[in-house]
Design a protein around this motif. Structure first.
Motif, mmCIF file in Angstrom:
data_model
loop_
_atom_site.group_PDB
_atom_site.id
_atom_site.type_symbol
_atom_site.label_atom_id
_atom_site.label_comp_id
_atom_site.label_asym_id
_atom_site.label_seq_id
_atom_site.Cartn_x
_atom_site.Cartn_y
_atom_site.Cartn_z
ATOM 1 N N ASP A 105 -82.116 62.865 43.433
ATOM 2 C CA ASP A 105 -82.030 62.761 44.891
ATOM 3 C C ASP A 105 -80.789 63.554 45.294
ATOM 4 O O ASP A 105 -79.681 63.202 44.905
ATOM 5 C CB ASP A 105 -81.894 61.292 45.297
ATOM 6 N N ALA A 106 -80.957 64.641 46.043
ATOM 7 C CA ALA A 106 -79.832 65.538 46.296
ATOM 8 C C ALA A 106 -79.727 65.953 47.755
ATOM 9 O O ALA A 106 -80.725 66.019 48.482
ATOM 10 C CB ALA A 106 -79.957 66.791 45.422
ATOM 11 N N TRP A 157 -85.339 74.670 45.383
ATOM 12 C CA TRP A 157 -85.152 73.222 45.540
ATOM 13 C C TRP A 157 -86.057 72.774 46.677
ATOM 14 O O TRP A 157 -85.849 73.130 47.833
ATOM 15 C CB TRP A 157 -83.674 72.961 45.828
ATOM 16 N N ASP A 158 -87.097 72.017 46.339
ATOM 17 C CA ASP A 158 -88.080 71.582 47.322
ATOM 18 C C ASP A 158 -87.558 70.418 48.164
ATOM 19 O O ASP A 158 -86.823 69.554 47.681
ATOM 20 C CB ASP A 158 -89.375 71.141 46.626
ATOM 21 N N TYR A 159 -87.969 70.409 49.404
ATOM 22 C CA TYR A 159 -87.617 69.327 50.325
ATOM 23 C C TYR A 159 -88.249 68.011 49.870
ATOM 24 O O TYR A 159 -89.431 67.972 49.504
ATOM 25 C CB TYR A 159 -88.101 69.679 51.730
ATOM 26 N N CYS A 206 -81.289 70.149 52.574
ATOM 27 C CA CYS A 206 -82.192 69.345 51.762
ATOM 28 C C CYS A 206 -83.254 70.207 51.078
ATOM 29 O O CYS A 206 -84.328 69.723 50.720
ATOM 30 C CB CYS A 206 -82.839 68.256 52.610
ATOM 31 N N GLY A 207 -82.968 71.479 50.888
ATOM 32 C CA GLY A 207 -83.876 72.372 50.183
ATOM 33 C C GLY A 207 -83.322 73.793 50.212
ATOM 34 O O GLY A 207 -82.595 74.157 51.137
ATOM 35 N N SER A 208 -83.646 74.591 49.192
ATOM 36 C CA SER A 208 -83.146 75.962 49.137
ATOM 37 C C SER A 208 -84.127 76.846 48.378
ATOM 38 O O SER A 208 -85.039 76.363 47.708
ATOM 39 C CB SER A 208 -81.769 76.013 48.464
ATOM 40 N N CYS A 209 -83.907 78.154 48.464
ATOM 41 C CA CYS A 209 -84.781 79.126 47.817
ATOM 42 C C CYS A 209 -84.416 79.337 46.353
ATOM 43 O O CYS A 209 -83.284 79.094 45.939
ATOM 44 C CB CYS A 209 -84.684 80.465 48.533
ATOM 45 N N CYS A 268 -83.650 73.137 55.454
ATOM 46 C CA CYS A 268 -83.669 73.922 54.217
ATOM 47 C C CYS A 268 -83.011 75.262 54.510
ATOM 48 O O CYS A 268 -82.893 75.678 55.665
ATOM 49 C CB CYS A 268 -85.100 74.124 53.733
ATOM 50 N N VAL A 269 -82.579 75.952 53.486
ATOM 51 C CA VAL A 269 -81.795 77.161 53.677
ATOM 52 C C VAL A 269 -82.335 78.294 52.807
ATOM 53 O O VAL A 269 -82.861 78.061 51.715
ATOM 54 C CB VAL A 269 -80.302 76.873 53.353
#
Length: 469
Positions: A430-431, A384-386, A165-168, A412-413
């Motif tokens: 919404d992802a 990609w923010d949580y 639900c989030g990434s760098c 998050c990753v």
């Protein structure tokens, strides 16, 4: 059962049949033309709406059934390219050869020859198989106005018990350092120094695993050699792509013939130290120094090379202060080579925040300036923010519990997923990101779980059914 028969049986599953077709097509990063054309032709044969843009991005749209025409659409997203890494002995040509398949128990592999391309070929295959279902209604630079919907499932995760639900975000930095050149001295001998056998891996997902960087190991050896002999460097090559942690590195060096024995002793000492420091990560580590028989007359001063490798930031920069065991920022010194009197180094920076990403880039830029060189930043992508109130994630958690009997991990990753690119122009998106178990990403040890892939397809279908009840 023979290998060919096992593969033929696996191809009875439509997801793997599609993935096999994808595996026949060259799709190295920055060379997506052929796979892009393949996807367009695949969609056209099935009467699906398809658009291909100037960046080779492809959008395929399936019309909703009459009963679902007023419902919001769902976006399935995967990336087309693959990171192309291969074993040193492999003669595989990624520009034309199909990816080899091998089955080892529950895993689909290449037998250790090349990367498998399940990252993210299996994501494409899952989405394409769903588009063929009759009982379902239906990246950077991409025109998001073509999308019809605000819910997106990214299919680029590698663990089937979690929902991302989030990434760098990240960016590349390329550095060029001019080197002093001179004629090889009389009485000096050429040697090839090779470092091999490291695990490598994904420059984001594996950066915290302590796999070691072959480029950094070169500096360890050169520092010790400097203690016993003057030396010059003729050639250097480490790593193959900034997104993969370097597994191998080599250089051709020149040193006085009477210093050979002492140099070998130093190589042996560094080898012993690294084996002790890295333990299981260095199980297959080899450091070899062999006579080099090529014709080389021009060599380069080693000092700048050693300084650049030594002082270049690499690995974890900072950990996340609020989320346990999550890397917040890092960089990978992924490529190192020498050409036309210039040392080239290519880094991949990853960070949860653009400010941290850009700061690491400035550290590298300043180091390059101090060494009399230059730098260029490119290939930036956003994070990609949580989002705490994701409705799509709630649907997915419910389905995971029903199918697996336990709640999935939501996290998050420290990798870059394309979701961030879509959020830039679609803040209402919404992802989530899901996918089957896959190990050894960005290395020839990449392997994909067959049973997990089949399970993930069922989960994906069930999420869509739950959304459109």
């Amino acid at each position: 059962m023979g290998m060919q028969k096992q593969i033929e049986d696996l191809l009875q599953d439509r997801v793997f049949e599609i993935f096999y077709g994808i595996s026949q097509i060259p799709r190295q990063s920055f060379h997506e033309e052929q796979i892009s054309r393949y996807l367009v032709e695949w969609a056209q044969k099935r009467g699906l709406f398809v658009v291909r843009d100037k960046h080779n991005n492809v959008l395929i749209r399936k019309a909703a059934s009459k009963a679902m025409e007023k419902e919001e659409g769902l976006i399935l997203q995967a990336h087309m390219d693959m990171v192309c890494e291969k074993a040193l002995a492999s003669t595989h040509d990624f520009s034309k050869d199909p990816i080899p398949w091998n089955i080892e128990g529950d895993y689909l592999t290449t037998g250790g020859e090349t990367t498998l391309g399940a990252d993210d070929g299996i994501g494409m295959a899952l989405a394409m198989a769903l588009l063929e279902e009759e009982d379902l209604s239906g990246a950077a630079g991409f025109d998001t106005s073509l999308l019809q919907g605000t819910r997106m499932i990214n299919l680029d995760n590698a663990k089937d018990n979690e929902i991302l639900c989030g990434s760098c975000g990240g960016e590349a930095v390329e550095v060029k350092i001019p080197l002093n050149r001179e004629e090889k001295k009389e009485g000096w001998k050429l040697f090839e120094l090779c470092i091999t056998g490291l695990k490598g891996g994904h420059s984001g997902e594996d950066i915290h695993r302590g796999h070691g960087n072959a480029n950094k190991f070169l500096a360890r050896v050169l520092l010790e050699l400097e203690k016993v002999t003057e030396l010059k460097i003729a050639r250097i090559k480490g790593g193959t792509f900034r997104l993969a942690i370097p597994r191998e590195a080599s250089l051709v060096l020149a040193l006085p013939q009477d210093k050979e024995e002492e140099a070998r002793e130093k190589c042996g000492q560094v080898y012993k130290n690294l084996k002790e420091e890295y333990l299981s990560a260095a199980e297959k580590l080899e450091i070899k120094m062999c006579p080099y028989n090529g014709q080389i007359t021009e060599v380069h001063d080693a000092e700048k090379i050693i300084h650049m490798i030594m002082f270049s930031p690499d690995n974890i920069f900072e950990m996340n202060s609020d989320m346990e065991n999550l890397v917040s920022s890092s960089d990978n010194m992924g490529e190192l080579y020498l050409t036309d009197g210039m040392l080239h180094i290519v880094y991949e920076i990853r960070a949860a925040r653009n400010s941290a990403r850009d700061y690491i880039a400035q550290v590298i830029e300043r180091l390059a300036e101090m060494m009399g060189g230059s730098s260029q930043v490119h290939s930036a992508y956003p994070g990609w923010d949580y989002h705490a109130n994701s409705v799509l994630r709630k649907f997915a958690v419910k389905v995971f519990i029903e199918q697996n009997g336990q709640k999935p991990i939501s996290r998050c990753v420290h990798a870059g997923l394309e979701c961030g690119c879509f959020f830039e122009t679609m803040p209402e998106l919404d992802a989530i990101s899901i996918g089957p178990n896959c190990e050894g990403l960005h290395s020839p040890q990449e392997k994909l779980s067959i049973s997990s892939t089949k399970k993930m397809y069922k989960i994906l279908k069930k999420i869509i059914e739950e959304m459109y009840k």
